[in-house]
Write an enzyme that holds these catalytic residues in place. Structure first.
Site, short mmCIF file in Angstrom:
data_model
loop_
_atom_site.label_atom_id
_atom_site.label_comp_id
_atom_site.label_asym_id
_atom_site.label_seq_id
_atom_site.Cartn_x
_atom_site.Cartn_y
_atom_site.Cartn_z
N SER A 562 -5.28 -3.93 0.63
CA SER A 562 -4.41 -4.64 1.57
C SER A 562 -4.99 -6.03 1.85
CB SER A 562 -4.25 -3.81 2.84
OG SER A 562 -3.22 -4.32 3.66
N HIS A 677 2.54 1.90 1.47
CA HIS A 677 1.39 1.01 1.61
C HIS A 677 0.08 1.78 1.67
CE1 HIS A 677 -0.79 -2.61 2.36
NE2 HIS A 677 -1.27 -2.15 3.48
#
Length: 705
Positions: A562, A677
């Site tokens: 991320s 995610h």
């Protein structure tokens, strides 16, 4: 929970997921001339490219004779039946969400408090997510439940399809173990809800399905009141924020004395929040700092932390990083400081029980915990340090508003997770401990400090063999995060232990600026155009490892996910000669266009904006995709992402890989077609991806070239 943490770790909309496709930019994004089709996330041509890249990666790495062993070892620890069942206190009982080989989607189950403390608790399954997924032909991922206090009988269960941030909310009865017939159901959207009473819910979502009530970040800014049995389509609008906001959401707080506060939380940016108390159909805005976070309600008073200096009228300044208690009826007239961290400290988590406030904190990045009690209104709070193991991370797992009971977890790089019980009558005591998942004999953890470019000292942990030779030949994996005031602290990771440490690898975690390890100032130093400090800090740790002769660039690899994936991408571009392996996970990489990709607009307060000239200049300077050059030799990276990631989105990773492809540079690329995610969404998929990484690291850092 801080809303920023919620956005980093949990749910929100499909509209945004498709949004990246609507911002297709062909050659200016740094891809090859014909690669703009990759912007169409679910397009047939794009997915054909993804499958071809996946095939190349898996067929190459799975050929290694070590792959099957890596996969089986990882899967076994992920599905171990003797893992700790982490508790959540609901309605006086203990609840837990459990996944294993037989239940990959998971079971939501409950037991009594006394039974939970036994070696073999008697669990009662209340929701079988696997059965639900099979019945409805959906890839349901359970993402928690919000329950109406204090009985916690009526809950809104959050279900996500395949791990995306968009979710469906359904009313569930914890006593019957059934979804409520004709109960509240809110279809798939990025949304947040809060119970006002048994028949009333406040809800923020995409109201018309066209995105008109969503911000540029893809989050809702309109809150409506939903009444059970009310006319369809007649929800009453309670509050409408601004289209330019990041998100607006409802919140309901209760305490053990029966007090309740209904609050509207308006995030103007990722870090700036305004709070309003709902009084009937009117809102009363609280005079508290914009950079603050509400943690709970105690005896009718709000408990919150401030991330900037606060100057309440007529009162002494409250330093940034402090934890305070305020009267919601008169916020500035009755401020009580519960705790102000020292220079080496920062608050990590806060939990509120009936009579106490629990705080987990860091002191030179070592976990500590304290319990605070108000001895007398208006007088200093009494703080008690809890006796817990050193060189660990301490997390508040769950608290009980009806008593002073709480559970804390304790873990270290070499210490399996432990569960400690805190209550009103005894000192903290360890009640459960997970067994060791890898052999720690001969291993040790040390903390060192490196000096960054501007002279700032940067701490980092090194896990290694006690007899490690300082000859520069040790295969070393370095990781960090460095953003959003998120701290990267000691964590027991069985896959790192089995696949890396047991095989002679050195594991390093750097506590660089941008995180929260030393409070708001540590984060602020790495925000927006100050972000080069983050990248310089990380490089400094890498250089320090070489200076100490722990490793050399030939044996040094890095990993980030991320925001950490952006970190890894920047390091690959800025210092290609320093690393021989680079793992880039679910990353941001195109910083010239991140604001128009998925939920990227919500992070302008962290990274800066292309609409601000000075910030745009910096983003252009560091954006990894645009700085890949034909004449530079880069380490071969391993890039992984997920098609259904509707937060960062897969287009960043695709553009980076496509640019490498256009330049004729080698790389490995793996995109999970279903994961969000968080990446892969069940144990076999996680084990598969981790095993691919382990083979890649072995090739790059351990094997002879």
């Amino acid at each position: 929970m801080r809303l920023g943490r919620w956005i980093l770790t949990c749910a929100a909309s499909a509209l945004v997921m498709a949004g990246a496709a609507s911002h297709g930019v062909a050659q200016t994004d740094g891809m090859g001339k014909d690669a703009s089709f990759l912007n169409d996330i679910h397009g047939a041509k794009a997915l054909a490219w993804v499958r071809a890249q996946n095939h190349h990666t898996t067929s190459t790495l799975e050929k290694d004779k070590r792959y099957q062993g890596f996969y089986k070892n990882t899967l076994s620890v992920l599905q171990a039946s003797d893992r700790l069942a982490m508790p959540e206190i609901l309605g006086g009982d203990i609840w837990n969400f459990w996944q294993d080989a037989h239940h990959p989607h998971g079971l939501w189950r409950m037991t009594s408090r006394s039974s939970y403390l036994t070696k073999q608790p008697k669990w009662q399954t209340r929701l079988d997510v696997d059965a639900l997924a099979a019945k409805e032909h959906m890839n349901w991922v359970f993402e928690g439940a919000d329950c109406l206090a204090p009985e916690d009988e009526h809950c809104l269960v959050t279900l996500s399809n395949g791990g995306e941030d968009a979710n469906t909310l359904r009313e569930f009865n914890t006593k019957t173990g059934q979804f409520v017939p004709n109960g509240f159901v809110f279809s798939r959207s990025k949304q947040t809800a809060a119970w006002v009473d048994q028949d009333t819910i406040l809800l923020a979502r995409d109201w018309d399905g066209k995105g008109t009530t969503l911000t540029p970040s893809g989050y809702p800014f309109v809150v409506k009141k939903m009444v059970r049995g009310g006319p369809e389509g007649q929800a009453v609008e309670l509050y409408r924020g601004e289209k330019s906001d990041m998100i607006v959401s409802p919140m309901v707080l209760t305490d053990g004395d029966g007090h309740k506060l209904v609050i509207i939380q308006r995030n103007v940016t990722f870090f700036e929040t305004h709070y309003a108390v709902v009084e009937g159909d009117k809102l009363r805005w609280l005079a508290v700092p914009a950079k603050s976070e509400i943690h709970g309600l105690l005896k009718g008073r709000l408990v919150l932390s401030v991330q900037e200096d606060w100057h309440p009228q007529g009162l002494p300044v409250v330093p940034a990083g402090s934890l305070v208690s305020i009267d919601p009826a008169a916020p500035e007239s009755g401020v009580e400081v519960i705790f102000t961290p020292g220079p080496s400290q920062s608050i990590d988590e806060v939990g509120v029980t009936k009579n106490t406030v629990l705080v987990s904190l860091f002191d030179n990045v070592r976990g500590r915990a304290m319990r605070f009690t108000e001895m007398q209104p208006g007088r200093p709070w009494n703080g008690e340090a809890l006796d817990l193991p050193d060189m660990t991370s301490i997390h508040i797992v769950t608290t009980d508003h009806a008593s002073d009971t709480a559970y804390l977890s304790v873990e270290g790089y070499l210490e399996p997770q432990q569960l400690w019980l805190v209550d009103e009558t005894t000192a903290p005591r360890k009640v459960k401990a997970a067994p060791a998942r890898f052999n720690t004999a001969g291993l040790t953890t040390e903390q060192f400090w490196a000096k960054s470019t501007d002279g700032t000292r940067i701490p980092y942990f090194v896990v290694h063999r006690k007899n490690m030779k300082l000859n520069g030949a040790n295969p070393t994996l370095l990781t960090a995060y460095g953003g959003f005031q998120v701290s990267y602290t000691p964590t027991y990771a069985p896959e790192i232990g089995k696949l890396w440490l047991e095989r002679g690898g050195v594991y390093v975690v750097a506590n660089i600026r941008g995180g929260g390890e030393f409070g708001p100032a540590w984060h602020e130093a790495g925000r927006k155009s100050g972000r080069q400090n983050v990248y310089d800090d990380f490089a400094a740790v890498g250089q320090d490892l070489v200076s100490r002769k722990i490793t050399t660039p030939r044996h040094l690899g890095i990993r980030g996910r991320s925001n950490g994936g952006l970190l890894a991408g920047v390091q690959m571009v800025q210092h290609p000669d320093m690393w021989n392996a680079v793992i880039i996970g679910v990353p941001l990489l195109d910083m010239e266009h991140f604001e128009t990709m998925s939920a990227g607009a919500s992070w302008a307060d962290e990274y800066g904006s292309m609409s601000v000239p000075a910030e745009a200049a910096f983003l252009k300077k560091i954006s990894p995709v645009q700085h890949l050059k034909a004449e530079v030799t880069y380490p071969t990276p391993f890039i992984f992402t997920a098609t259904s990631d509707d937060r960062v989105g897969p287009v960043h990773a695709r553009r980076f890989a496509a640019r490498l492809e256009a330049l004729g540079k080698p790389f490995f690329y793996y995109e999970d077609i279903e994961g969000g995610h968080s990446g892969t969404v069940n144990a076999p998929e996680v084990a598969h991806e981790r095993a691919l990484e382990a083979v890649y690291l072995s090739h790059r850092l351990m094997d002879a070239h």
